[in-house]
Design a protein around this motif. Sequence first.
Motif, PDB file in Angstrom:
ATOM      1  N   CYS A  95       0.495  -1.178   0.215  1.00 13.17           N
ATOM      2  CA  CYS A  95       0.347  -0.364  -0.023  1.00 13.17           C
ATOM      3  C   CYS A  95       0.682   1.457   0.202  1.00 13.17           C
ATOM      4  N   HIS A  96       1.646   0.967   0.258  1.00 17.04           N
ATOM      5  CA  HIS A  96       2.568   2.205   0.659  1.00 17.04           C
ATOM      6  C   HIS A  96       3.995   2.813  -0.031  1.00 17.04           C
ATOM      7  N   GLY A  97       4.102   1.853  -1.360  1.00 17.94           N
ATOM      8  CA  GLY A  97       5.559   1.973  -1.932  1.00 17.94           C
ATOM      9  C   GLY A  97       5.500   1.246  -3.398  1.00 17.94           C
ATOM     10  N   GLY A  98       5.613  -0.246  -3.251  1.00 18.85           N
ATOM     11  CA  GLY A  98       5.196  -0.871  -4.277  1.00 18.85           C
ATOM     12  C   GLY A  98       4.386  -0.209  -5.110  1.00 18.85           C
ATOM     13  N   ALA A  99       4.573  -0.593  -6.536  1.00 18.22           N
ATOM     14  CA  ALA A  99       4.126  -1.153  -7.406  1.00 18.22           C
ATOM     15  C   ALA A  99       3.559   0.486  -7.947  1.00 18.22           C
ATOM     16  N   LEU A 131       1.889   8.354   1.464  1.00 17.48           N
ATOM     17  CA  LEU A 131       2.927   7.746   2.215  1.00 17.48           C
ATOM     18  C   LEU A 131       3.485   6.975   0.978  1.00 17.48           C
ATOM     19  N   ASP A 132       4.575   6.969   1.222  1.00 16.86           N
ATOM     20  CA  ASP A 132       5.876   5.980   0.075  1.00 16.86           C
ATOM     21  C   ASP A 132       6.847   5.585   1.758  1.00 16.86           C
ATOM     22  N   LEU A 133       6.658   4.217   1.712  1.00 19.29           N
ATOM     23  CA  LEU A 133       8.230   4.445   3.198  1.00 19.29           C
ATOM     24  C   LEU A 133       9.411   3.619   2.285  1.00 19.29           C
ATOM     25  N   ARG A 134       9.515   3.715   0.975  1.00 23.44           N
ATOM     26  CA  ARG A 134      10.755   2.827   0.468  1.00 23.44           C
ATOM     27  C   ARG A 134      12.007   4.004   0.735  1.00 23.44           C
ATOM     28  N   LEU A 135      12.245   4.567   1.154  1.00 22.20           N
ATOM     29  CA  LEU A 135      14.189   5.650   1.364  1.00 22.20           C
ATOM     30  C   LEU A 135      13.415   6.058   3.042  1.00 22.20           C
TER      31      LEU A 135
END
Length: 116
Positions: free
Chosen positions: A37-41, A48-52
């Motif tokens: 839900c927060h960054g994938g695809a 909200l992006d949780l990848r970094l």
Amino acid sequence: MAIGVVVATSGSNLVAAEPVTFEKHVRPILKAHCFLCHGGAGVTKGKLDLRLRRWLVRGGESGAAIDPGEPSGSYLLDRISSGEMPPGDKKLSVAEIDVVRRWIAAGATTARPEPE
């Protein structure tokens, strides 16, 4: 103040403290539980992006997801500790939540500069 992950070596009484970093300890937890839900695809619910790490500090619609050095002021930690996130039956374990808490308390460090 250094906060680390305790690593015991087989056949030895020696224990080494390893600093908790985003890349090695926290990102795999978030990837397993949160990236859907927060960054994938390209999906970023609540913006909200949780990848970094820097995107956790920037946050989304609800504000910053983490407050480095202040676990009690970190929205992400509050949501995962309360069981509100992730939705559904697959929640973070107590050990995973503790890793995130210790990482935030230690200043939410990264092992190296993040990509632009």
